[in-house]
Design a protein around this motif. Structure first.
Motif, PDB file in Angstrom:
ATOM      1  N   ARG A   1       0.821  -1.207   0.000  1.00 35.66           N
ATOM      2  CA  ARG A   1       0.000   0.000   0.000  1.00 35.66           C
ATOM      3  C   ARG A   1       0.863   1.268   0.000  1.00 35.66           C
ATOM      4  O   ARG A   1       0.555   2.249  -0.684  1.00 35.66           O
ATOM      5  CB  ARG A   1      -0.915  -0.031   1.233  1.00 35.66           C
ATOM      6  CG  ARG A   1      -2.087   0.905   1.159  1.00 35.66           C
ATOM      7  CD  ARG A   1      -3.014   0.699   2.371  1.00 35.66           C
ATOM      8  NE  ARG A   1      -4.300   1.280   2.106  1.00 35.66           N
ATOM      9  CZ  ARG A   1      -5.265   0.674   1.418  1.00 35.66           C
ATOM     10  NH1 ARG A   1      -5.045  -0.528   0.918  1.00 35.66           N
ATOM     11  NH2 ARG A   1      -6.423   1.269   1.222  1.00 35.66           N
TER      12      ARG A   1
ATOM     13  N   ILE B   1       0.884   4.207  -3.007  1.00 37.61           N
ATOM     14  CA  ILE B   1       0.676   5.653  -2.870  1.00 37.61           C
ATOM     15  C   ILE B   1       1.867   6.417  -3.434  1.00 37.61           C
ATOM     16  O   ILE B   1       1.716   7.473  -4.056  1.00 37.61           O
ATOM     17  CB  ILE B   1       0.416   6.003  -1.392  1.00 37.61           C
ATOM     18  CG1 ILE B   1      -0.898   5.360  -0.948  1.00 37.61           C
ATOM     19  CG2 ILE B   1       0.374   7.505  -1.188  1.00 37.61           C
ATOM     20  CD1 ILE B   1      -1.225   5.542   0.506  1.00 37.61           C
ATOM     21  N   GLU B   2       3.075   5.888  -3.230  1.00 36.23           N
ATOM     22  CA  GLU B   2       4.255   6.504  -3.832  1.00 36.23           C
ATOM     23  C   GLU B   2       4.095   6.565  -5.355  1.00 36.23           C
ATOM     24  O   GLU B   2       4.400   7.570  -5.994  1.00 36.23           O
ATOM     25  CB  GLU B   2       5.502   5.681  -3.473  1.00 36.23           C
ATOM     26  CG  GLU B   2       5.896   5.707  -2.016  1.00 36.23           C
ATOM     27  CD  GLU B   2       6.986   6.727  -1.748  1.00 36.23           C
ATOM     28  OE1 GLU B   2       7.153   7.628  -2.587  1.00 36.23           O
ATOM     29  OE2 GLU B   2       7.650   6.611  -0.710  1.00 36.23           O
TER      30      GLU B   2
ATOM     31  N   MET C   1       1.249   6.471  -7.101  1.00 37.37           N
ATOM     32  CA  MET C   1       0.172   7.401  -7.434  1.00 37.37           C
ATOM     33  C   MET C   1       0.650   8.847  -7.351  1.00 37.37           C
ATOM     34  O   MET C   1       0.259   9.695  -8.163  1.00 37.37           O
ATOM     35  CB  MET C   1      -1.017   7.167  -6.504  1.00 37.37           C
ATOM     36  CG  MET C   1      -1.702   5.815  -6.712  1.00 37.37           C
ATOM     37  SD  MET C   1      -2.850   5.383  -5.384  1.00 37.37           S
ATOM     38  CE  MET C   1      -4.111   6.645  -5.614  1.00 37.37           C
ATOM     39  N   ASN C   2       1.505   9.142  -6.382  1.00 38.90           N
ATOM     40  CA  ASN C   2       2.052  10.493  -6.268  1.00 38.90           C
ATOM     41  C   ASN C   2       2.948  10.856  -7.444  1.00 38.90           C
ATOM     42  O   ASN C   2       3.197  12.029  -7.704  1.00 38.90           O
ATOM     43  CB  ASN C   2       2.841  10.636  -4.965  1.00 38.90           C
ATOM     44  CG  ASN C   2       1.931  10.690  -3.747  1.00 38.90           C
ATOM     45  OD1 ASN C   2       0.767  11.070  -3.849  1.00 38.90           O
ATOM     46  ND2 ASN C   2       2.460  10.308  -2.593  1.00 38.90           N
TER      47      ASN C   2
ATOM     48  N   LEU D   1      -7.489   4.102  -0.445  1.00 36.81           N
ATOM     49  CA  LEU D   1      -6.186   4.439  -1.032  1.00 36.81           C
ATOM     50  C   LEU D   1      -6.168   5.882  -1.521  1.00 36.81           C
ATOM     51  O   LEU D   1      -5.202   6.622  -1.306  1.00 36.81           O
ATOM     52  CB  LEU D   1      -5.890   3.476  -2.191  1.00 36.81           C
ATOM     53  CG  LEU D   1      -4.445   3.374  -2.666  1.00 36.81           C
ATOM     54  CD1 LEU D   1      -3.567   2.802  -1.562  1.00 36.81           C
ATOM     55  CD2 LEU D   1      -4.366   2.484  -3.899  1.00 36.81           C
ATOM     56  N   VAL D   2      -7.257   6.297  -2.165  1.00 32.15           N
ATOM     57  CA  VAL D   2      -7.343   7.674  -2.665  1.00 32.15           C
ATOM     58  C   VAL D   2      -7.338   8.671  -1.510  1.00 32.15           C
ATOM     59  O   VAL D   2      -6.665   9.704  -1.554  1.00 32.15           O
ATOM     60  CB  VAL D   2      -8.599   7.844  -3.542  1.00 32.15           C
ATOM     61  CG1 VAL D   2      -8.818   9.315  -3.881  1.00 32.15           C
ATOM     62  CG2 VAL D   2      -8.471   7.023  -4.818  1.00 32.15           C
TER      63      VAL D   2
ATOM     64  N   GLN E   1      -6.091   8.193   1.510  1.00 37.95           N
ATOM     65  CA  GLN E   1      -4.765   8.201   2.134  1.00 37.95           C
ATOM     66  C   GLN E   1      -3.778   8.994   1.299  1.00 37.95           C
ATOM     67  O   GLN E   1      -2.928   9.692   1.846  1.00 37.95           O
ATOM     68  CB  GLN E   1      -4.282   6.755   2.314  1.00 37.95           C
ATOM     69  CG  GLN E   1      -5.030   6.013   3.399  1.00 37.95           C
ATOM     70  CD  GLN E   1      -4.663   4.544   3.460  1.00 37.95           C
ATOM     71  OE1 GLN E   1      -4.321   3.934   2.449  1.00 37.95           O
ATOM     72  NE2 GLN E   1      -4.757   3.960   4.648  1.00 37.95           N
ATOM     73  N   GLN E   2      -3.886   8.893  -0.017  1.00 33.08           N
ATOM     74  CA  GLN E   2      -3.000   9.695  -0.869  1.00 33.08           C
ATOM     75  C   GLN E   2      -3.298  11.182  -0.718  1.00 33.08           C
ATOM     76  O   GLN E   2      -2.397  12.002  -0.581  1.00 33.08           O
ATOM     77  CB  GLN E   2      -3.161   9.292  -2.334  1.00 33.08           C
ATOM     78  CG  GLN E   2      -2.249  10.098  -3.266  1.00 33.08           C
ATOM     79  CD  GLN E   2      -2.709  10.040  -4.716  1.00 33.08           C
ATOM     80  OE1 GLN E   2      -3.837   9.654  -4.986  1.00 33.08           O
ATOM     81  NE2 GLN E   2      -1.833  10.421  -5.617  1.00 33.08           N
TER      82      GLN E   2
ATOM     83  N   ASP F   1      -1.857  12.929   2.214  1.00 38.03           N
ATOM     84  CA  ASP F   1      -0.395  12.904   2.266  1.00 38.03           C
ATOM     85  C   ASP F   1       0.108  12.039   3.408  1.00 38.03           C
ATOM     86  O   ASP F   1       0.799  12.505   4.307  1.00 38.03           O
ATOM     87  CB  ASP F   1       0.165  14.324   2.395  1.00 38.03           C
ATOM     88  CG  ASP F   1       1.678  14.350   2.173  1.00 38.03           C
ATOM     89  OD1 ASP F   1       2.194  13.375   1.582  1.00 38.03           O
ATOM     90  OD2 ASP F   1       2.327  15.311   2.592  1.00 38.03           O
TER      91      ASP F   1
ATOM     92  N   ILE G   1      -0.394   4.291   7.666  1.00 36.86           N
ATOM     93  CA  ILE G   1      -0.431   3.294   6.599  1.00 36.86           C
ATOM     94  C   ILE G   1      -0.220   1.925   7.231  1.00 36.86           C
ATOM     95  O   ILE G   1       0.881   1.413   7.301  1.00 36.86           O
ATOM     96  CB  ILE G   1       0.647   3.574   5.535  1.00 36.86           C
ATOM     97  CG1 ILE G   1       0.466   4.959   4.956  1.00 36.86           C
ATOM     98  CG2 ILE G   1       0.562   2.534   4.425  1.00 36.86           C
ATOM     99  CD1 ILE G   1      -0.848   5.150   4.229  1.00 36.86           C
TER     100      ILE G   1
END
Length: 639
Positions: free
Chosen positions: A510, A514-515, A517-518, A565-566, A568-569, A572, A586
């Motif tokens: 996870r 996110i990394e 997605m960023n 997930l969205v 949490q992204q 930040d 996380i």
């Protein structure tokens, strides 16, 4: 005993060459000209006729010829034997006609100018040859090496390299005409040809059966610098063998590259050789510029200008007509003729040999060498001018007719051929797609060979390897390596260097999702996520739940997970200024509220659960309201 001055004596010329390249080439590129022209002019400036910073250009040329050698090696790597066979008509037919007709025309003009027959013949042949380094560099800059006219131009250059041994054997016969030494010459020529054929066969056999096991053994050792040394050893060793039997070093390097074109290690070798090739090739062009005698040019500038212009125009006219005869359009014929117009580097070999044999007097030899050097200086200008004229006459600016790709259908580049990459390739190849795969694990390459996949040895975190494997031309790059840091490094390289290419990424967990997605990847999936959902669905069905209901439950879990997930992204969670906050936020959490609290079955487990509950309280205190709502399942945003 060597002093510090002796050790430093090589630094001034090295710094001079580097400074000339760093200053000259960018200026000419900004002016829209070829880098070749920048190197040539830089050589004129620092040479004996310019600022005299370098007084012995011959010494530099002996080293710089290695640049041409490495260039031909890389060209050989990109040319499979099947493609070479398909070019046989252009190599033997077009190449023979180009060299023969151009030599006859230019030699005839030399006779009209008052040269003796022997001198006219040698000068005609020398000027009929083309500059391999200049032509290939221009085609590379245009990205037209794989275009039809680029392939024909390359076939002509290859035939010229093959013909050098015959031309060098012919010169003594020309010098001995009328002396009755023909039989002796014939015996020597046959002996030289037999030795050359034997050497070529020996290199082919060693390359065919020995090079792949050799590089596989070195790759298994894990010492990358040894791979680079081995690549240089193979290239330079083959070049030296070919030179010893009378062929050109460039021909030997091309043969070595051709033998490795089908190798799994080709992209890694290309990436290792490329830095040496670029620098030494630039040094070669500068050495040619240094050989131009400006005093001689100034003294005979009218005659040299007319001779240079005539040589270029004659070659352009004849080569364009021959290209048209062999099926090219007039446009392609002119573009091919423009890159072949400059005299070749072999002119600097043939003309001195002609002088030694007494075929050419000293003054005519100096003028012929000056003509050859000036054609190499003006050739890139003429090619650029032709491109400009054609672009203005066309409805739109000229675009490369072909990209230089090893396979026009290689739309996908897969980095990593482990368990995940293997299954991905099964899907892509089942659809009939041609895929290029790179991996640095020798065992994975050996396994892939049994499946017929196109897998090459190379480190996907290196930009030069990605570029050599065709990353700039792929539609999608699938990153399937299991090293988390390496995965993100490849993503950063692709986005920085190939911004139009889509990135599909296999991530570990996870946090890495996110990394990714960023970094705005086009698609990411956790390596075990979908397989775990499929496993859960099968488990539900095994417990008597209907397939439809099981599919609905799994789909709901997938949507809830994506929503979290969205969120949490957006929150930040990977805040680097607070490692504790990042760690707490996380963590695996239930998407559906549990029906009851956890119970421990023994004392050790009770301690673990107690600590977990204490941590959960701290985590709840740090949560943002939006994330807390998602955890409780009150509201799920539309995925």
């Amino acid at each position: 005993m060597a002093t510090s001055a002796d050790h430093a004596s090589f630094l001034p010329p090295v710094l001079t060459f580097l400074s000339a390249a760093v200053i000259g080439v960018p200026i000419f590129r900004l002016l829209g000209q070829s880098a070749v022209l920048g190197y040539l002019v830089a050589g004129v400036v620092i040479g004996p006729s310019g600022l005299s910073l370098i007084t012995e250009p011959e010494t530099a040329r002996s080293v710089s010829e290695l640049g041409v050698v490495l260039l031909l090696f890389i060209v050989g790597l990109e040319l499979e034997i099947s493609r070479l066979i398909s070019l046989r008509r252009d190599i033997l037919g077009l190449g023979t006609l180009q060299l023969g007709l151009c030599a006859l025309a230019l030699g005839g003009l030399g006779l009209l100018a008052g040269l003796k027959p022997g001198a006219a013949t040698v000068i005609g042949i020398a000027l009929a040859l083309s500059a391999t380094a200049v032509a290939l560099q221009l085609l590379e800059e245009r990205r037209d090496l794989a275009a039809p006219y680029g392939q024909r131009a390359f076939a002509v250059l290859l035939f010229q390299d093959l013909s050098i041994v015959g031309i060098l054997a012919l010169l003594p016969l020309i010098a001995q005409t009328g002396t009755g030494a023909g039989e002796a010459w014939l015996g020597e020529a046959l002996q030289s040809a037999g030795l050359a054929v034997a050497a070529v066969l020996g290199v082919v056999l060693v390359g065919r059966y020995g090079l792949n096991p050799f590089f596989r053994m070195l790759a298994a050792s894990g010492a990358r610098e040894v791979m680079t040394a081995a690549a240089l050893l193979v290239v330079l060793g083959t070049a030296l063998i070919m030179e010893e039997v009378g062929l050109s070093m460039a021909m030997g390097a091309f043969l070595a590259g051709l033998l490795l074109a089908e190798s799994n290690f080709r992209h890694q070798l290309e990436a290792d050789i490329e830095p040496f090739r670029g620098m030494l090739l630039g040094l070669f062009f500068m050495s040619v510029g240094m050989s131009i005698d400006l005093a001689l040019v100034g003294q005979h500038w009218v005659g040299l200008f007319l001779a240079t212009a005539t040589s270029i125009l004659v070659k352009v006219a004849l080569v364009a007509a021959l290209f048209r005869l062999f099926g090219s359009s007039w446009l392609d014929g002119l573009r091919g003729a423009a890159v072949l117009a400059p005299a070749g580097e072999f002119a600097f070999v043939l003309l001195p040999v002609g002088q030694e044999l007494g075929l050419i007097d000293r003054e005519a030899g100096r003028l012929a060498i000056a003509i050859a050097a000036v054609t190499m200086l003006l050739g890139p200008l003429g090619a650029k001018a032709l491109d400009t004229v054609l672009a203005r006459r066309a409805a739109a600016p000229l675009e490369p007719a072909f990209d230089v790709v090893e396979n026009a259908e290689a739309r996908v580049l897969v980095v990593g051929f482990g368990r995940f990459g293997h299954i991905l390739n099964q899907v892509l190849l089942a659809q009939g797609l041609s895929v290029t795969v790179i991996d640095k694990d020798v065992e994975q390459i050996r396994s892939a060979a049994r499946f017929g996949f196109r897998v090459y040895y190379g480190d996907g975190t290196r930009l030069d390897v990605l570029r050599a494997a065709g990353a700039g031309r792929a539609e999608v790059i699938c990153i399937c390596i299991d090293d988390q840091e390496a995965t993100l490094k490849v993503v950063d390289l692709v986005h920085a260097e190939f911004p139009t290419t889509r990135t599909y990424v296999r991530v570990f967990d996870r946090v890495q999702a996110i990394e990714a997605m960023n970094r705005d990847v086009d698609y990411q999936v956790r390596e075990t996520f979908e397989s775990a959902l499929a496993f859960g669905r099968a488990t539900l069905e095994a417990l008597g739940i209907g397939p439809g209901e099981a599919a609905r439950v799994v789909d709901d879990v997938r949507k809830r997970d994506l929503a979290r997930l969205v969120l949490q992204q957006a929150g930040d969670p990977l805040d680097r200024t607070d490692p504790l906050r990042s760690f707490l936020r996380i963590k695996p959490e239930p998407l559906t509220a549990p029906l009851r609290s956890s119970r421990a079955l023994n004392a050790e487990t009770e301690d673990i659960i107690a600590r977990e509950r204490a941590g959960a309280k701290e985590q709840a205190r740090l949560k943002e309201p939006a994330l807390a709502e998602a955890d409780e399942g009150d509201e799920t945003p539309d995925a």
